[in-house]
Scaffold this active site. Sequence first.
Site, PDB file in Angstrom:
ATOM      1  N   PRO A 466       0.848  -1.192   0.000  1.00 22.63           N
ATOM      2  CA  PRO A 466       0.000   0.000   0.000  1.00 22.63           C
ATOM      3  C   PRO A 466       0.888   1.249   0.000  1.00 22.63           C
ATOM      4  O   PRO A 466       1.954   1.251   0.621  1.00 22.63           O
ATOM      5  CB  PRO A 466      -0.769  -0.103   1.305  1.00 22.63           C
ATOM      6  CG  PRO A 466      -0.568  -1.481   1.792  1.00 22.63           C
ATOM      7  CD  PRO A 466       0.690  -1.989   1.214  1.00 22.63           C
ATOM      8  N   GLU A 467       0.478   2.260  -0.696  1.00 24.68           N
ATOM      9  CA  GLU A 467       1.282   3.464  -0.835  1.00 24.68           C
ATOM     10  C   GLU A 467       1.597   4.102   0.499  1.00 24.68           C
ATOM     11  O   GLU A 467       2.694   4.628   0.717  1.00 24.68           O
ATOM     12  CB  GLU A 467       0.572   4.478  -1.738  1.00 24.68           C
ATOM     13  CG  GLU A 467       0.873   4.215  -3.194  1.00 24.68           C
ATOM     14  CD  GLU A 467       0.184   5.211  -4.081  1.00 24.68           C
ATOM     15  OE1 GLU A 467       0.066   6.378  -3.662  1.00 24.68           O
ATOM     16  OE2 GLU A 467      -0.228   4.827  -5.171  1.00 24.68           O
ATOM     17  N   GLU A 468       0.636   4.010   1.412  1.00 23.65           N
ATOM     18  CA  GLU A 468       0.837   4.620   2.731  1.00 23.65           C
ATOM     19  C   GLU A 468       2.037   3.976   3.424  1.00 23.65           C
ATOM     20  O   GLU A 468       2.868   4.637   4.026  1.00 23.65           O
ATOM     21  CB  GLU A 468      -0.395   4.455   3.625  1.00 23.65           C
ATOM     22  CG  GLU A 468      -1.632   5.143   3.128  1.00 23.65           C
ATOM     23  CD  GLU A 468      -2.513   4.209   2.304  1.00 23.65           C
ATOM     24  OE1 GLU A 468      -1.966   3.305   1.625  1.00 23.65           O
ATOM     25  OE2 GLU A 468      -3.735   4.376   2.324  1.00 23.65           O
TER      26      GLU A 468
END
Length: 575
Positions: A466-468
């Site tokens: 996930p980008e986060e």
Amino acid sequence: MWSLLFCGLSIALPLSVRADGCKDIFTRIEMPSANQPFAFNCTFPPVTSGEVSITWYKNSSKIPVSKSTQLRIHQDETWILFLPIALGDSGIYQCVIKGRDSCHRIHVNLTVIEKHWCDTSVSGLPNLSDEYRQILHVGKDDSLTCHLHFPESCILDSTMWYKDCNEIKGERFTHLETKLFVSNVSPEDRGNYVCQTILLHSGKKYKVSNSITVSTTERVEYGGSIPKIIYPKNNSIEVQLGTTLIVDCNITDTKDNTNLRCWRVNNTLVDVCYNESKRIREGVESYVSFQEHNLYTVNITFLEVKMEDYGLPFMCHAGVSTAYIILQLPAPDFRAYLIGGLIALMAVAVSVVYIYNIFKIDIVLWYRSAFHPTGTIEDGKLYDAYVLYPKPHKESQRHAVDALVLKILPEVLERQCGYKLFIFGRDEFPGQAVANVIDENVKLCRRLMVIVVPESLGFGLLKNLPEEQIAVYSALIQDGMKVILIELEKIEDYTAMPESIQYIRQKHGAIRWHGDFTEQSQCAKTKFWKTVRYHMPPRRCPLSPPVQLLQHTPCNCMAGPKLGSRRKKSTLRTV
Ligand SMILES: *[C@@H]1O[C@H](CO)[C@@H](O)[C@H](O)[C@H]1NC(C)=O
Ligand SMILES: *[C@@H]1O[C@H](CO)[C@@H](O)[C@H](O)[C@H]1NC(C)=O
Ligand SMILES: *[C@@H]1O[C@H](CO)[C@@H](O)[C@H](O)[C@H]1NC(C)=O
Ligand SMILES: *[C@@H]1O[C@H](CO)[C@@H](O)[C@H](O)[C@H]1NC(C)=O
Ligand SMILES: *[C@@H]1O[C@H](CO)[C@@H](O)[C@H](O)[C@H]1NC(C)=O
Ligand SMILES: *[C@@H]1O[C@H](CO)[C@@H](O)[C@H](O)[C@H]1NC(C)=O
Ligand SMILES: *[C@@H]1O[C@H](CO)[C@@H](O)[C@H](O)[C@H]1NC(C)=O
Ligand SMILES: *[C@@H]1O[C@H](CO)[C@@H](O)[C@H](O)[C@H]1NC(C)=O
Ligand SMILES: *[C@@H]1O[C@H](CO)[C@@H](O)[C@H](O)[C@H]1NC(C)=O
């Protein structure tokens, strides 16, 4: 004798120049005894440089003296040699010394006389030169010299000494080469002496005898004229074994002194002491004249310094004065030791660093297990590591990642070693937003563990996280949180990875997974797990009691992969 001759030549003798440009020089009268060899060297101080030719003539004859060695009278190098001289040879002899731009004609008046050795009527003879008139000093050690001057072609045997026709014997007398040493001279030592030697020339033997009229003088005490030994100064000399050493003895003494100067060892003249080996020799005395005094130099030559010479005082005597030198082995070279020591030290340091690098992990882990307290670290953190892992699309890879993250990591790190891990997908509360989970928990962890799979096998790490998460771990890495990078398989190409991962890989390297994916066969003591534990926060591991541990994990720790062994690719594929 020659120095006296030179003095005579340069000061007292008349000098005249003839038509042929040669300077005439008249020497004193030579009085050789008949029927024995006689030689006269043509020397003249001014002609010393460059090429010179020397020719002998007899009685103003234009024909030079022959150079044939077979003749009774012949020229031998610069000498005129009579083998032997006869009464009829009396006359004036000339030697002409021709240099490049000089010419000297030396006139020698030879008056051959008949001497009767055992006849005491020497007084009937005309003035004898100093050679035949010598003095011994009462109460001192003194010496007589037999003046034998012959060219090199003549070989002289040892000299015998006679006094009043009797061979000289006794403790006080030592004869060496052409000298007779007399210790503790008494007035009875005056008298007529004869020194005699055998001369060998072209296979023929000749007897040469010199008579010497010896007088004795009482010891004369010159006011404050004790000879002064300038050097040596009772000093020691460092010298290597086996080398050649020459030491001067320099003495100042009054011009009219009669002191004997010599080198002694064990109170014996060195020339006598080493008469056979001639390893240690006394040099010929020389002196330089000053206004008030003379500076005498007598050297001692050690052809080869031997062990027995060390520590023995070699005495220079000058009349009543003495001074000695003592030979010493040189002190060991300090610099060599220093350099050697430094090199050894460096070698030790290098090997310590090398050994430490090899056994670093074992040493650190041993230290932790031996000394680290079992309690938790009080730093406000909840977890030891946050485990970040991709979800590859490829089935086999996902199985492998899941097996490692969800089963094997907890088994080894949590159960065997007592670490607390935060594994996304296991430890978050259901329904929590992903961003919140990361925000809240990542900061509570001491390490960030990132599992990476080869880019070629899946869709790449970037796409699978996930980008986060990526944003967060980038921030954490910048914060200085320690990251443990675990490669599931060899990764050839890192360029597709996030920059921070590339950076960590470059700086700290990655740990390659080793072993199979069964929970039971994992052991905290294999190389792979040791490396992981080394990067994890300090903790005592394996946990005690070990009995319990063994029950659950029947791993043979000795059977773990050896240092440097490669992961078997097949293990991954079989999962
Ligand atoms: C003899 O004389 C020559 C020079 O004419 C000199 O070089 C040599 O040293 C002399 N030899 C001796 C023994 O005095
Ligand atoms: C040399 O000359 C002197 C006279 O000048 C003479 O008495 C002598 O016999 C001569 N000697 C020789 C060997 O010719
Ligand atoms: C050589 O010396 C002797 C002895 O002194 C002397 O009688 C003689 O005249 C001298 N000869 C010459 C040529 O000077
Ligand atoms: C001997 O020499 C001395 C000086 O050296 C001199 O006074 C004396 O007259 C000489 N005697 C003879 C016989 O030549
Ligand atoms: C002794 O004297 C000589 C001559 O003056 C000189 O060359 C030499 O260096 C001196 N040696 C010592 C040890 O003083
Ligand atoms: C000097 O004397 C000692 C003992 O007096 C002796 O041992 C040594 O050999 C002697 N050295 C020489 C060179 O004669
Ligand atoms: C050396 O001296 C010893 C005694 O002083 C003597 O017996 C020996 O013959 C001498 N050797 C030589 C070559 O003069
Ligand atoms: C030692 O003395 C000899 C003469 O006996 C001389 O030839 C030599 O040069 C001297 N050596 C030194 C180093 O002065
Ligand atoms: C050297 O030693 C001798 C005797 O061993 C002594 O007479 C002399 O005074 C000493 N010289 C110095 C300068 O110490």
